[in-house]
Write a protein that holds these residues in place. Structure first.
Motif, PDB file in Angstrom:
ATOM      1  N   ALA A  41     -22.510 -13.613  -7.881  1.00  0.00           N
ATOM      2  CA  ALA A  41     -21.123 -13.248  -7.557  1.00  0.00           C
ATOM      3  C   ALA A  41     -20.328 -13.201  -8.854  1.00  0.00           C
ATOM      4  O   ALA A  41     -20.678 -13.877  -9.833  1.00  0.00           O
ATOM      5  CB  ALA A  41     -20.498 -14.274  -6.616  1.00  0.00           C
ATOM      6  N   MET A  43     -17.588 -14.510  -9.526  1.00  0.00           N
ATOM      7  CA  MET A  43     -16.958 -15.770  -9.917  1.00  0.00           C
ATOM      8  C   MET A  43     -17.930 -16.785 -10.491  1.00  0.00           C
ATOM      9  O   MET A  43     -17.521 -17.755 -11.127  1.00  0.00           O
ATOM     10  CB  MET A  43     -16.203 -16.392  -8.736  1.00  0.00           C
ATOM     11  CG  MET A  43     -17.023 -16.786  -7.529  1.00  0.00           C
ATOM     12  SD  MET A  43     -18.060 -18.257  -7.694  1.00  0.00           S
ATOM     13  CE  MET A  43     -16.812 -19.530  -7.610  1.00  0.00           C
ATOM     14  N   ARG A  69     -28.943 -10.816  -5.647  1.00  0.00           N
ATOM     15  CA  ARG A  69     -29.108 -11.635  -4.436  1.00  0.00           C
ATOM     16  C   ARG A  69     -30.385 -11.174  -3.753  1.00  0.00           C
ATOM     17  O   ARG A  69     -30.514  -9.991  -3.441  1.00  0.00           O
ATOM     18  CB  ARG A  69     -27.930 -11.443  -3.467  1.00  0.00           C
ATOM     19  CG  ARG A  69     -26.643 -12.078  -3.933  1.00  0.00           C
ATOM     20  CD  ARG A  69     -25.558 -12.004  -2.860  1.00  0.00           C
ATOM     21  NE  ARG A  69     -24.261 -12.364  -3.419  1.00  0.00           N
ATOM     22  CZ  ARG A  69     -23.100 -12.252  -2.759  1.00  0.00           C
ATOM     23  NH1 ARG A  69     -23.085 -11.779  -1.526  1.00  0.00           N
ATOM     24  NH2 ARG A  69     -21.950 -12.600  -3.323  1.00  0.00           N
ATOM     25  N   MET A  88     -20.389  -6.303  -8.935  1.00  0.00           N
ATOM     26  CA  MET A  88     -19.221  -6.778  -8.212  1.00  0.00           C
ATOM     27  C   MET A  88     -17.982  -6.673  -9.098  1.00  0.00           C
ATOM     28  O   MET A  88     -17.941  -7.245 -10.189  1.00  0.00           O
ATOM     29  CB  MET A  88     -19.431  -8.226  -7.772  1.00  0.00           C
ATOM     30  CG  MET A  88     -18.380  -8.674  -6.787  1.00  0.00           C
ATOM     31  SD  MET A  88     -18.620 -10.360  -6.233  1.00  0.00           S
ATOM     32  CE  MET A  88     -19.905 -10.172  -5.045  1.00  0.00           C
ATOM     33  N   TRP A 155     -15.544 -18.972   1.802  1.00  0.00           N
ATOM     34  CA  TRP A 155     -16.562 -18.519   0.843  1.00  0.00           C
ATOM     35  C   TRP A 155     -16.934 -19.600  -0.154  1.00  0.00           C
ATOM     36  O   TRP A 155     -16.071 -20.247  -0.744  1.00  0.00           O
ATOM     37  CB  TRP A 155     -16.058 -17.282   0.089  1.00  0.00           C
ATOM     38  CG  TRP A 155     -17.227 -16.542  -0.477  1.00  0.00           C
ATOM     39  CD1 TRP A 155     -17.969 -15.587   0.141  1.00  0.00           C
ATOM     40  CD2 TRP A 155     -17.822 -16.743  -1.759  1.00  0.00           C
ATOM     41  NE1 TRP A 155     -18.998 -15.179  -0.683  1.00  0.00           N
ATOM     42  CE2 TRP A 155     -18.927 -15.871  -1.844  1.00  0.00           C
ATOM     43  CE3 TRP A 155     -17.533 -17.576  -2.838  1.00  0.00           C
ATOM     44  CZ2 TRP A 155     -19.740 -15.806  -2.974  1.00  0.00           C
ATOM     45  CZ3 TRP A 155     -18.353 -17.515  -3.962  1.00  0.00           C
ATOM     46  CH2 TRP A 155     -19.440 -16.630  -4.021  1.00  0.00           C
ATOM     47  N   ASN A 196     -13.592  -8.692  -0.883  1.00  0.00           N
ATOM     48  CA  ASN A 196     -13.365 -10.037  -0.362  1.00  0.00           C
ATOM     49  C   ASN A 196     -12.379 -10.758  -1.279  1.00  0.00           C
ATOM     50  O   ASN A 196     -12.612 -10.843  -2.487  1.00  0.00           O
ATOM     51  CB  ASN A 196     -14.710 -10.796  -0.318  1.00  0.00           C
ATOM     52  CG  ASN A 196     -14.584 -12.150   0.343  1.00  0.00           C
ATOM     53  OD1 ASN A 196     -13.572 -12.445   0.979  1.00  0.00           O
ATOM     54  ND2 ASN A 196     -15.607 -12.973   0.206  1.00  0.00           N
ATOM     55  N   VAL A 198     -10.902 -14.246  -2.112  1.00  0.00           N
ATOM     56  CA  VAL A 198     -11.116 -15.673  -1.850  1.00  0.00           C
ATOM     57  C   VAL A 198      -9.966 -16.470  -2.446  1.00  0.00           C
ATOM     58  O   VAL A 198      -9.612 -16.296  -3.616  1.00  0.00           O
ATOM     59  CB  VAL A 198     -12.447 -16.169  -2.451  1.00  0.00           C
ATOM     60  CG1 VAL A 198     -12.672 -17.651  -2.105  1.00  0.00           C
ATOM     61  CG2 VAL A 198     -13.625 -15.338  -1.956  1.00  0.00           C
ATOM     62  N   ASP A 219     -10.213 -15.475  -6.458  1.00  0.00           N
ATOM     63  CA  ASP A 219     -11.530 -14.927  -6.807  1.00  0.00           C
ATOM     64  C   ASP A 219     -11.724 -13.739  -5.889  1.00  0.00           C
ATOM     65  O   ASP A 219     -11.746 -13.901  -4.671  1.00  0.00           O
ATOM     66  CB  ASP A 219     -12.593 -16.008  -6.541  1.00  0.00           C
ATOM     67  CG  ASP A 219     -13.948 -15.430  -6.176  1.00  0.00           C
ATOM     68  OD1 ASP A 219     -14.265 -14.320  -6.632  1.00  0.00           O
ATOM     69  OD2 ASP A 219     -14.696 -16.114  -5.431  1.00  0.00           O
ATOM     70  N   THR A 220     -11.805 -12.544  -6.433  1.00  0.00           N
ATOM     71  CA  THR A 220     -12.054 -11.413  -5.538  1.00  0.00           C
ATOM     72  C   THR A 220     -13.336 -10.701  -5.926  1.00  0.00           C
ATOM     73  O   THR A 220     -13.763 -10.764  -7.071  1.00  0.00           O
ATOM     74  CB  THR A 220     -10.901 -10.375  -5.513  1.00  0.00           C
ATOM     75  OG1 THR A 220     -11.088  -9.419  -6.559  1.00  0.00           O
ATOM     76  CG2 THR A 220      -9.539 -11.034  -5.615  1.00  0.00           C
ATOM     77  N   GLY A 221     -13.939 -10.045  -4.952  1.00  0.00           N
ATOM     78  CA  GLY A 221     -15.154  -9.299  -5.220  1.00  0.00           C
ATOM     79  C   GLY A 221     -15.197  -8.030  -4.402  1.00  0.00           C
ATOM     80  O   GLY A 221     -15.111  -8.069  -3.175  1.00  0.00           O
TER      81      GLY A 221
HETATM   82  N1  SER Z   1     -16.907 -14.727  -4.487  1.00  0.00           N
HETATM   83  C1  SER Z   1     -16.580 -13.795  -3.456  1.00  0.00           C
HETATM   84  C2  SER Z   1     -17.772 -12.966  -3.037  1.00  0.00           C
HETATM   85  O1  SER Z   1     -18.780 -12.961  -3.700  1.00  0.00           O
HETATM   86  C3  SER Z   1     -15.464 -12.889  -3.912  1.00  0.00           C
HETATM   87  O2  SER Z   1     -15.684 -12.496  -5.222  1.00  0.00           O
HETATM   88  O3  SER Z   1     -17.694 -12.298  -2.044  1.00  0.00           O
END
Ligand code: SER
Length: 354
Positions: A41, A43, A69, A88, A155, A196, A198, A219-221
């Motif tokens: 991720a 973050m 992943r 991401m 999350w 997403n 967070v 924290d966005t993704g």
């Molecule tokens: N950590 C969150 C995710 O992986 C947002 O970055 O979805």
């Protein structure tokens, strides 16, 4: 918009319009984080900034982070959007802005920069999170019918910063299905999660407990592959320009065009996904082995070779695939070019051994 243009539009929006520091993607090997095998991720490499252990170079950061992943590896190629390797896009606040700005800027980027139709956007929120609900409803003007409470909207990844989240979905339309699987949070493709947000306000401890953080973070993704599929109006990520040239190269070698059969398409998709993963893992210093990260690489690489055989590629072919991946990704990750010969050598030796 091409994948490269979307990545650049995102990073430059947060860099030039919202005063974020643009950082390069961190390597796929986590640093000083025994709770993670691989970076999964945006973050993950930033955890020390979120917890306050390390002072960040800036309290607002934006990245396009290389991620791996493999929990869902069997789904790769069988669904429109599972990958082992993906990019991401993220904007992060370390004790600086919080929910209001994160929501307002995500909306601005989606509707004004890449110009998605707002009527196709839906969000989920953590059921207790009235604050997010009110920002989406009162500040953005989203109708109640576009705001869904979901109890699993929390999350976390390993130890460290975590919190409730709010996901943004794009409605791809009824032609993607109307059954319950196609509701938000289901496995269907109609509502595609594209981002997403967070609201990272806890620090998960080794013992599983949650310690409130002194400073709240964002924290966005956003998945580059999914945004590309939406903007390029493709039914699955593999048909975007982030994957398709790799598929075409493999299809050419196999003499099996894309679209011939469901099974050969799965093989071509798996090969395109896995060769992106292999290229980036080796570039970041992972070598095939029987344990840990090296085993993940070995497994992904051998799967790619096996799927190649299934569609009739009998000779070693990973080198050709890696050339295509490097050509496509070098703009964002120039280090791939410097390491191209090494990546091909490592992959080639493992391919022959297998
Ligand atoms: N950590 C969150 C995710 O992986 C947002 O970055 O979805």
């Amino acid at each position: 918009m091409k994948g490269n243009d979307i990545r650049e539009a995102y990073l430059s929006f947060f860099e030039t319009k919202k005063e974020h520091l643009r950082l390069k993607s961190f390597p796929l090997i986590p640093k000083d984080d025994p709770s993670l095998l691989l970076i999964g991720a945006g973050m993950a490499p930033l955890k020390p900034y979120f917890t306050g252990k390390v002072e960040p170079p800036c309290h607002r950061v934006t990245t396009s982070q290389k991620c791996i992943r493999t929990g869902d590896i069997e789904n790769v190629g069988r669904t429109a959007r599972h990958h082992t390797f993906f990019e991401m896009l993220g904007n992060f606040s370390f004790g600086d802005y919080f929910k209001k700005e994160a929501i307002a800027w995500a909306w601005e980027f989606l509707t004004e920069v890449i110009k998605l139709e707002s009527s196709r956007l839906y969000v989920t929120i953590y059921p207790d999170d009235r604050e997010s609900h009110d920002y989406w409803h009162d500040m953005i003007g989203l109708p109640e019918s576009h705001i869904y409470p979901l109890s699993d909207n929390f999350w976390e990844i390993g130890e460290g910063p975590c919190g409730p989240d709010s996901e943004i979905f794009y409605d791809q339309g009824e032609e993607f299905g109307t059954d319950p699987e196609n509701q938000m949070g289901g496995d269907g493709d109609r509502f595609l999660e594209i981002w997403n947000l967070v609201f990272s306000q806890f620090d998960r401890q080794k013992d599983g407990s949650y310690r409130p953080l002194d400073k709240k973070n964002i924290d966005t993704g956003a998945g580059l592959e999914r945004l590309s599929a939406v903007l390029q109006k493709k039914k699955n990520n593999f048909e975007t320009d982030l994957f398709f040239p790799i598929i075409q190269e493999a299809a050419g070698l196999a003499g099996v065009p894309y679209g011939r059969s469901a099974e050969s398409d799965v093989a071509l998709k798996v090969i395109s996904d896995h060769t992106r993963a292999i290229t980036n893992m080796i570039a970041d210093g992972i070598l095939p082995s029987n344990e840990g990260r090296g085993y993940v690489l070995r497994r992904v690489l051998r799967r790619a070779v096996r799927y190649g055989k299934l569609i009739g590629i009998d000779d070693a072919f990973l080198g050709r695939m890696i050339d295509v991946v490097v050509k496509m990704m070098k703009l964002a990750y120039p280090e791939l070019m410097e390491k191209q010969a090494f990546i091909k050598k490592v992959a080639g030796v493992e391919e022959k051994r297998f």
